[in-house]
Design a protein around this motif. Structure first.
Motif, PDB file in Angstrom:
ATOM      1  N   GLN A  10       0.798  -1.224   0.343  1.00  0.00           N
ATOM      2  CA  GLN A  10      -0.018  -0.119  -0.065  1.00  0.00           C
ATOM      3  C   GLN A  10       0.636   1.436  -0.126  1.00  0.00           C
ATOM      4  O   GLN A  10       0.684   1.822  -0.502  1.00  0.00           O
ATOM      5  CB  GLN A  10      -0.765   0.309   1.695  1.00  0.00           C
ATOM      6  CG  GLN A  10      -2.245  -0.741   0.823  1.00  0.00           C
ATOM      7  CD  GLN A  10      -2.941  -1.137   2.381  1.00  0.00           C
ATOM      8  OE1 GLN A  10      -1.887  -0.928   3.593  1.00  0.00           O
ATOM      9  NE2 GLN A  10      -4.291  -0.847   2.272  1.00  0.00           N
ATOM     10  N   GLN A  12       3.927   1.653  -0.942  1.00  0.00           N
ATOM     11  CA  GLN A  12       5.123   1.583  -2.197  1.00  0.00           C
ATOM     12  C   GLN A  12       4.075   2.689  -3.690  1.00  0.00           C
ATOM     13  O   GLN A  12       3.700   3.068  -3.748  1.00  0.00           O
ATOM     14  CB  GLN A  12       5.020   0.206  -2.783  1.00  0.00           C
ATOM     15  CG  GLN A  12       5.618   0.535  -3.886  1.00  0.00           C
ATOM     16  CD  GLN A  12       7.668   1.409  -3.638  1.00  0.00           C
ATOM     17  OE1 GLN A  12       7.679   1.274  -3.215  1.00  0.00           O
ATOM     18  NE2 GLN A  12       7.352   2.100  -4.499  1.00  0.00           N
ATOM     19  N   GLU A  13       2.449   1.692  -3.437  1.00  0.00           N
ATOM     20  CA  GLU A  13       1.105   2.310  -4.488  1.00  0.00           C
ATOM     21  C   GLU A  13       0.880   4.077  -4.229  1.00  0.00           C
ATOM     22  O   GLU A  13       0.372   4.367  -4.838  1.00  0.00           O
ATOM     23  CB  GLU A  13      -0.185   0.973  -4.239  1.00  0.00           C
ATOM     24  CG  GLU A  13       0.263   0.125  -5.430  1.00  0.00           C
ATOM     25  CD  GLU A  13      -1.876  -0.669  -4.939  1.00  0.00           C
ATOM     26  OE1 GLU A  13      -2.305  -0.086  -4.726  1.00  0.00           O
ATOM     27  OE2 GLU A  13      -1.220  -1.542  -4.623  1.00  0.00           O
ATOM     28  N   ALA A  14       0.972   4.099  -2.919  1.00  0.00           N
ATOM     29  CA  ALA A  14       1.046   5.442  -3.071  1.00  0.00           C
ATOM     30  C   ALA A  14       2.384   6.851  -2.972  1.00  0.00           C
ATOM     31  O   ALA A  14       2.284   7.643  -3.697  1.00  0.00           O
ATOM     32  CB  ALA A  14       0.770   5.899  -1.129  1.00  0.00           C
ATOM     33  N   ASN A  16       4.086   5.823  -5.572  1.00  0.00           N
ATOM     34  CA  ASN A  16       3.702   5.475  -6.777  1.00  0.00           C
ATOM     35  C   ASN A  16       3.097   6.616  -7.277  1.00  0.00           C
ATOM     36  O   ASN A  16       3.258   7.531  -9.064  1.00  0.00           O
ATOM     37  CB  ASN A  16       4.286   4.390  -7.361  1.00  0.00           C
ATOM     38  CG  ASN A  16       4.485   3.096  -7.819  1.00  0.00           C
ATOM     39  OD1 ASN A  16       6.115   3.396  -7.474  1.00  0.00           O
ATOM     40  ND2 ASN A  16       4.497   1.610  -7.707  1.00  0.00           N
ATOM     41  N   GLY A  17       1.760   6.702  -6.815  1.00  0.00           N
ATOM     42  CA  GLY A  17       1.351   7.482  -7.284  1.00  0.00           C
ATOM     43  C   GLY A  17       1.249   9.248  -7.137  1.00  0.00           C
ATOM     44  O   GLY A  17       1.074   9.849  -8.047  1.00  0.00           O
ATOM     45  N   LEU A  18       2.174   8.755  -6.017  1.00  0.00           N
ATOM     46  CA  LEU A  18       2.838  10.642  -6.095  1.00  0.00           C
ATOM     47  C   LEU A  18       3.875  11.135  -6.762  1.00  0.00           C
ATOM     48  O   LEU A  18       4.603  12.368  -7.218  1.00  0.00           O
ATOM     49  CB  LEU A  18       3.359  10.820  -4.950  1.00  0.00           C
ATOM     50  CG  LEU A  18       2.346  10.323  -3.414  1.00  0.00           C
ATOM     51  CD1 LEU A  18       2.882  10.563  -2.105  1.00  0.00           C
ATOM     52  CD2 LEU A  18       1.366  12.026  -3.613  1.00  0.00           C
ATOM     53  N   ASP A  20       4.285  10.918 -10.384  1.00  0.00           N
ATOM     54  CA  ASP A  20       3.465  11.621 -11.149  1.00  0.00           C
ATOM     55  C   ASP A  20       3.540  13.132 -10.928  1.00  0.00           C
ATOM     56  O   ASP A  20       3.788  14.250 -11.112  1.00  0.00           O
ATOM     57  CB  ASP A  20       2.096  11.084 -11.593  1.00  0.00           C
ATOM     58  CG  ASP A  20       2.198  10.281 -12.609  1.00  0.00           C
ATOM     59  OD1 ASP A  20       3.610   9.858 -13.125  1.00  0.00           O
ATOM     60  OD2 ASP A  20       1.705   9.704 -12.573  1.00  0.00           O
ATOM     61  N   THR A  21       2.851  13.635  -9.489  1.00  0.00           N
ATOM     62  CA  THR A  21       2.749  14.529  -8.537  1.00  0.00           C
ATOM     63  C   THR A  21       4.002  15.921  -8.635  1.00  0.00           C
ATOM     64  O   THR A  21       4.062  16.864  -8.641  1.00  0.00           O
ATOM     65  CB  THR A  21       2.047  14.586  -7.232  1.00  0.00           C
ATOM     66  OG1 THR A  21       0.891  13.826  -7.637  1.00  0.00           O
ATOM     67  CG2 THR A  21       1.764  16.252  -6.801  1.00  0.00           C
ATOM     68  N   TYR A  22       4.975  14.632  -7.976  1.00  0.00           N
ATOM     69  CA  TYR A  22       6.637  14.634  -7.713  1.00  0.00           C
ATOM     70  C   TYR A  22       6.990  15.984  -9.175  1.00  0.00           C
ATOM     71  O   TYR A  22       7.860  16.827  -9.614  1.00  0.00           O
ATOM     72  CB  TYR A  22       7.186  14.245  -7.396  1.00  0.00           C
ATOM     73  CG  TYR A  22       9.258  14.113  -7.457  1.00  0.00           C
ATOM     74  CD1 TYR A  22       9.658  15.407  -6.591  1.00  0.00           C
ATOM     75  CD2 TYR A  22       9.681  13.675  -8.170  1.00  0.00           C
ATOM     76  CE1 TYR A  22      11.148  15.536  -6.467  1.00  0.00           C
ATOM     77  CE2 TYR A  22      11.171  14.353  -8.549  1.00  0.00           C
ATOM     78  CZ  TYR A  22      11.554  15.527  -7.737  1.00  0.00           C
ATOM     79  OH  TYR A  22      12.841  15.566  -8.122  1.00  0.00           O
TER      80      TYR A  22
END
Length: 140
Positions: A10, A12-14, A16-18, A20-22
């Protein structure tokens, strides 16, 4: 009944989702830094301590978050720029060429999505930037 996801998965998924934001945030910050330094390109206007502090803050944030998202080369380049901006004194002697070289390197890393340390080419880039900084600060 489904089993809950592993907490590590969970997390790691969070992350990875961030990522793109970075990338989006970093591109924006680099663009802002290019906008700031373009006023100094021709050498007629000298950097001020306040401008260097602004550039330092932006590059420090980029550097600090790079490793969290797998952009270790960005951390190295940002660290080099931070070191230069922290040590150049007086501010008026700051080199557009050195600051611009760091920003171009950051832009390349993000544009080409270079993760990790960048291999041999990445380490060569960091060494070249460090050499520029060292020569400038030593007065060579």
């Amino acid at each position: 009944m489904s089993s809950p996801l592993n907490p590590v998965s969970q997390a790691q998924e969070a992350i990875n989702g961030l990522a793109d934001t970075y990338l989006h945030w970093t591109r924006s910050q680099i663009k802002d830094m290019f906008s700031i330094i373009e006023l100094y390109e021709d050498g007629r206007k000298k950097f001020t301590a306040g401008v260097l502090e602004q550039l330092y803050d932006l590059s420090h944030n980029i550097k600090g978050m790079g490793g969290s998202f797998g952009y270790h080369l960005m951390t190295d380049v940002g660290g080099s720029l931070c070191s230069y901006l922290r040590k150049v004194d007086p501010a008026e002697t700051a080199s557009f060429k050195i600051i611009n070289a760091h920003l171009k390197a950051m832009d390349l890393i993000i544009s080409d999505d270079i993760t990790g340390a960048g291999g041999h080419a990445g380490q060569k880039l960091v060494a070249q930037l460090k050499s520029m900084v060292d020569k400038s600060l030593d007065g060579a």
